[in-house]
Scaffold this active site. Sequence first.
Site, short mmCIF file in Angstrom:
data_model
loop_
_atom_site.label_atom_id
_atom_site.label_comp_id
_atom_site.label_asym_id
_atom_site.label_seq_id
_atom_site.Cartn_x
_atom_site.Cartn_y
_atom_site.Cartn_z
N LYS A 42 3.18 -5.02 3.33
CA LYS A 42 3.97 -3.95 2.71
C LYS A 42 3.64 -3.82 1.22
O LYS A 42 3.58 -2.71 0.68
CB LYS A 42 5.46 -4.20 2.92
CG LYS A 42 5.94 -3.91 4.33
CD LYS A 42 5.76 -2.44 4.68
CE LYS A 42 6.38 -2.08 6.00
NZ LYS A 42 6.22 -0.63 6.32
N SER A 81 9.56 -2.64 2.10
CA SER A 81 10.49 -3.67 2.57
C SER A 81 10.85 -4.62 1.45
O SER A 81 10.04 -4.90 0.55
CB SER A 81 9.84 -4.46 3.71
OG SER A 81 10.60 -5.61 4.03
N TYR A 95 3.70 -9.96 6.98
CA TYR A 95 4.42 -8.68 6.97
C TYR A 95 4.75 -8.27 5.54
O TYR A 95 4.47 -7.14 5.12
CB TYR A 95 5.70 -8.79 7.80
CG TYR A 95 6.62 -7.60 7.61
CD1 TYR A 95 6.25 -6.35 8.11
CD2 TYR A 95 7.82 -7.72 6.92
CE1 TYR A 95 7.07 -5.23 7.93
CE2 TYR A 95 8.64 -6.63 6.73
CZ TYR A 95 8.27 -5.39 7.24
OH TYR A 95 9.07 -4.30 7.03
#
Length: 321
Positions: free
Chosen positions: A145, A117, A141
């Site tokens: 990643k 991402s 998040y």
Amino acid sequence: MAWLVTGGAGYIGSHVVRAFQAEGLDVVVLDDLSSGHESFVPANVPFVRGSVLDGGLLVHTFHEHAVHGVVHVAGFKYAGVSMQRPLHTYEQNVTATATLLAAMNTAEIDRIVFSSSAAVYGTPRTDLVTEETAKNPESPYGESKLIGEWLLRDQAVATGLRHTSLRYFNVVGSGDLALSDTSPHNLFPLVFAALLDGRTPRINGDDYATPDGTCVRDYIHVADLALSHVAAARRLSDGQPIEPVYNLGSGDGVSVGEIMATVRRVTGIDFTPEIAPRRAGDPDRIVASGALAARDLRWSMRHTLEQMVQSAWDSSRAAAH
């Protein structure tokens, strides 16, 4: 020999599955359906319902379906929610990836395409993000990643794993009327849901330092994204040189205001979006270069903004009926 697509019943994963099929490659789907839909999996594709956290199930699936490579799309993808659920995010994105890599090692599978991402960059200090731009994730998040990328890197050193990670920003559109973005947090489904319900869409902020005051982002078509996953898998299978990471970016970006204008044209619904407060930490502009992926992974922006909006609107309406 088949490729396993984790999260293959989701919006992005299901497009990846169809892209593999279109190129004559066998594929298997594993998904726990926490956000995916079994109806998104083609009838002729083997479907295993289960979690990437289940190492035993992974090893069994690898052997049963003669899997020789993995496209790892499964994960908890909501950056904002990850601030309230960090442990869940790390379990789904870090522990699960480590479990997957361990199962792959047990089954002697040595190639993986990882769905990463642009959240790994946080708020970049440059207008055009490249693969070398500093990584400063601002949410669990984004951190999860980046850790996933590190896991692949370290496993490659230890075992010779062949891998690449694809970083991308805002994925929109649809390559099939039956496949729509059902995320409760993404801009396009939120706007279309409001229009279909007769409500006025909302956007966050109109006082950014951009030409129209709304923030500028990369928006890429999901079918274009899916093709680059196939290209990456082919390079891994063929033993061709491949970079550890690639940005799948537009190179120029579009503003939320431009998207709203395009939505009005495509839907024929006249509206003026409500302006909600800016979200904390949202930068004015984030756009990535896709030059490296264009060189190696058949990456290009094959769809105009109008086509992205039209295909997303059509699939949203189809899902509503």
